[in-house]
Scaffold this active site. Structure first.
Site, PDB file in Angstrom:
ATOM      1  N   ASN A  25     -20.094  10.048   3.254  1.00 27.40           N
ATOM      2  CA  ASN A  25     -19.450  10.455   4.500  1.00 27.40           C
ATOM      3  C   ASN A  25     -18.927   9.256   5.280  1.00 27.40           C
ATOM      4  OD1 ASN A  25     -20.121  13.067   3.850  1.00 27.40           O
ATOM      5  ND2 ASN A  25     -21.906  13.158   5.196  1.00 27.40           N
ATOM      6  N   THR A  64      26.868  18.466  25.826  1.00 29.59           N
ATOM      7  CA  THR A  64      25.710  19.278  26.172  1.00 29.59           C
ATOM      8  C   THR A  64      25.966  20.667  25.603  1.00 29.59           C
ATOM      9  OG1 THR A  64      26.558  20.078  28.301  1.00 29.59           O
ATOM     10  CG2 THR A  64      25.345  17.987  28.312  1.00 29.59           C
ATOM     11  N   HIS A  65      24.938  21.306  25.089  1.00 30.64           N
ATOM     12  CA  HIS A  65      25.078  22.619  24.444  1.00 30.64           C
ATOM     13  C   HIS A  65      26.079  22.580  23.285  1.00 30.64           C
ATOM     14  CE1 HIS A  65      22.948  24.302  27.957  1.00 30.64           C
ATOM     15  NE2 HIS A  65      23.749  23.530  28.677  1.00 30.64           N
ATOM     16  N   SER A  86      28.034  16.023  -5.310  1.00 32.88           N
ATOM     17  CA  SER A  86      27.738  17.409  -5.657  1.00 32.88           C
ATOM     18  C   SER A  86      27.726  17.552  -7.170  1.00 32.88           C
ATOM     19  CB  SER A  86      28.808  18.327  -5.060  1.00 32.88           C
ATOM     20  OG  SER A  86      28.738  19.616  -5.643  1.00 32.88           O
ATOM     21  N   ASN A 135      27.596  14.118  -0.074  1.00 27.07           N
ATOM     22  CA  ASN A 135      26.665  14.837   0.787  1.00 27.07           C
ATOM     23  C   ASN A 135      25.705  13.886   1.505  1.00 27.07           C
ATOM     24  OD1 ASN A 135      27.703  17.334  -0.173  1.00 27.07           O
ATOM     25  ND2 ASN A 135      26.425  17.139  -1.991  1.00 27.07           N
ATOM     26  N   TYR A 176     -21.435  17.015   9.300  1.00 27.93           N
ATOM     27  CA  TYR A 176     -20.414  16.984   8.251  1.00 27.93           C
ATOM     28  C   TYR A 176     -20.319  18.335   7.553  1.00 27.93           C
ATOM     29  CZ  TYR A 176     -17.955  16.171   3.939  1.00 27.93           C
ATOM     30  OH  TYR A 176     -17.054  16.271   2.916  1.00 27.93           O
ATOM     31  N   GLN A 212     -12.842  17.557   3.624  1.00 28.46           N
ATOM     32  CA  GLN A 212     -12.232  16.922   2.460  1.00 28.46           C
ATOM     33  C   GLN A 212     -10.714  17.147   2.459  1.00 28.46           C
ATOM     34  OE1 GLN A 212     -14.148  17.514  -1.386  1.00 28.46           O
ATOM     35  NE2 GLN A 212     -12.178  18.039  -2.289  1.00 28.46           N
ATOM     36  N   LYS A 235      -7.772  14.722   3.942  1.00 29.61           N
ATOM     37  CA  LYS A 235      -7.179  13.555   3.273  1.00 29.61           C
ATOM     38  C   LYS A 235      -5.762  13.844   2.803  1.00 29.61           C
ATOM     39  CE  LYS A 235     -10.642  12.701   0.372  1.00 29.61           C
ATOM     40  NZ  LYS A 235     -11.486  12.028  -0.622  1.00 29.61           N
TER      41      LYS A 235
END
Length: 428
Positions: A112, A157-158, A280, A288, A319, A324, A327
């Site tokens: 641990n 904007t927008h 492509s 692309n 624990y 586990q 990770k």
């Protein structure tokens, strides 16, 4: 698989169950292997200091751990399904080469706190790399902000044309964003810079372990004092690191969105370096922007990793094997996240802007805000100035250079304050 560390006489090991228990641990542990070796040496030095190991035994352990690290880096040693995890692999090697000295190294520790300290060292390394990459991206953005400060760029904007902006403002925005991200990485690193080694399974051991020595030997900023909290912090510290990473990846996602739009034929404001594009498989005319699209997608990995760990932490103290799975979350998040950030500085260095296309996209409506502010400065109440400036009949072709020069508020085109950003960057 080699004999399990916890296996006892008469206990049958079911291969299917053991496969489920081990999962992808032996693969993920390749990330932590060298850090586990480093922590094992510090632990062995501590055992010498309290009389569990002799000087000759420690010397042998040091030689074998160094040799194992060399074999790992050369490919002579492979962490594979022969082992349950990186911890058992290291101990097995020491027992094979040193006999009883190798069998003594686990005195006073648990798997641990072994994985806790290896993960903590790994997180420090990744956060430091992230910080350095954010600093580099900010430095590139600041240099280009200064060089291209007065180049007009439509501001949106927008997704609608709004006002005249500049490359200086665009670059300065990303510079400050990545400076913030670098600071956050640094601050998070300082927060997780705590040594959990010696907490064992979360309750300490009946030995006077020299935890101050291992703290210093491993380069930690402080000792994580409470043995029980060391276990409770697992997942919590990982989430903090992912949140710091996510901050940078959010900025990267929005920057990549800008470039996705600006490189399209409908905008045609900028060209990507050719190596950042692909062809492509069916359309010969296509290039692309795959790299920036995957940069844009990378945040999803960090967000998913944080959510996965958060869901694992619905646990009482102590624990639990659930942890586990944390990770894999951090390995995948930082693997993709740092991979994307490592490509960013060169991308920013090599963007090629198309000033003619950017100027051509400036239409008379984009000077309406300038007109409203000018009328207000002459004494007209702003709401009345706003109404007059909204009349298309009052719009005319404007001068983008004059518009930018008049934008003198701090942080605007004529008040970028790049020196202030540089000063903040230097505190990194």
């Amino acid at each position: 698989m080699s004999e399990l560390l916890w296996q006892k006489p008469g206990v049958k090991v079911d291969a299917r169950i053991q496969h489920f228990l081990a999962g992808e641990d032996v693969i993920l542990d390749r990330e932590f292997f060298l850090f586990d070796i480093q922590a094992s040496l510090a632990h062995a030095e501590g055992l010498l200091r309290i009389g569990i190991l002799g000087a000759d035994e420690l010397a042998g352990i040091r030689v074998e751990l160094d040799a194992l690290a060399d074999d790992w880096q050369s490919g002579a040693f492979v962490l594979d399904e022969r082992y349950e995890d990186c911890h058992s692999a290291i101990e097995s090697r020491l027992v094979e080469r040193l006999g009883d000295a190798g069998r003594r190294i686990h005195t006073g520790r648990s798997r641990n706190d072994q994985i806790l300290v290896a993960t903590r060292l790994w997180l420090k390394d990744r956060l430091a790399r992230m910080q350095a990459l954010c600093v580099e991206a900010a430095e590139v953005a600041l240099a280009r902000a200064e060089a291209e400060a007065a180049v007009p760029l439509p501001g949106y904007t927008h997704l609608q044309r709004a006002v005249v902006s500049s490359l200086g403002m665009w670059w300065a925005a990303w510079a400050e964003g990545f400076i913030d991200d670098a600071h956050r990485a640094r601050d998070t690193l300082a927060w997780v810079d705590a040594n959990p080694l010696g907490s064992a399974a979360g309750y300490g051991v009946n030995l006077p372990l020299d935890r101050d020595h291992t703290t210093q030997a491993l380069g930690f900023g402080r000792l994580q004092v409470s043995a029980t909290y060391a276990q409770l912090s697992r997942g919590k510290f990982e989430m903090a690191a992912i949140e710091a990473l996510s901050s940078a990846l959010l900025d990267l996602r929005r920057l990549a969105w800008d470039l996705s739009l600006f490189t399209s034929a409908e905008y045609a404001f900028v060209a990507l370096p050719s190596q950042y594009t692909t062809g492509s498989s069916i359309m010969p005319n296509k290039r692309n922007p795959d790299v920036i699209e995957l940069m844009r997608a990378t945040y999803a990995s960090a967000a998913a990793a944080r959510t996965e760990i958060e869901q694992l932490l619905s646990l009482p103290s102590g624990y639990h094997r659930d942890l586990q799975f944390s990770k894999g979350a951090i390995v995948h998040a930082f693997g993709r996240g740092l991979g994307a950030l490592e490509l960013l500085p060169d991308l920013l260095r090599n963007l090629e802007w198309k000033p003619e296309a950017m100027r051509a996209a400036l239409d008379p409506s984009m000077y309406a805000t300038d007109l409203a502010v000018d009328l207000a400065r002459e004494g007209l109440p702003f709401r009345e100035a706003y109404k007059q400036a909204a009349d298309p009949a009052r719009w005319a072709e404007g001068d983008p250079d004059a518009s930018l020069q008049a934008r003198v508020s701090p942080g605007a085109a004529a008040g970028l304050r790049l020196d202030a950003l540089r000063a903040r960057l230097r505190t990194e």
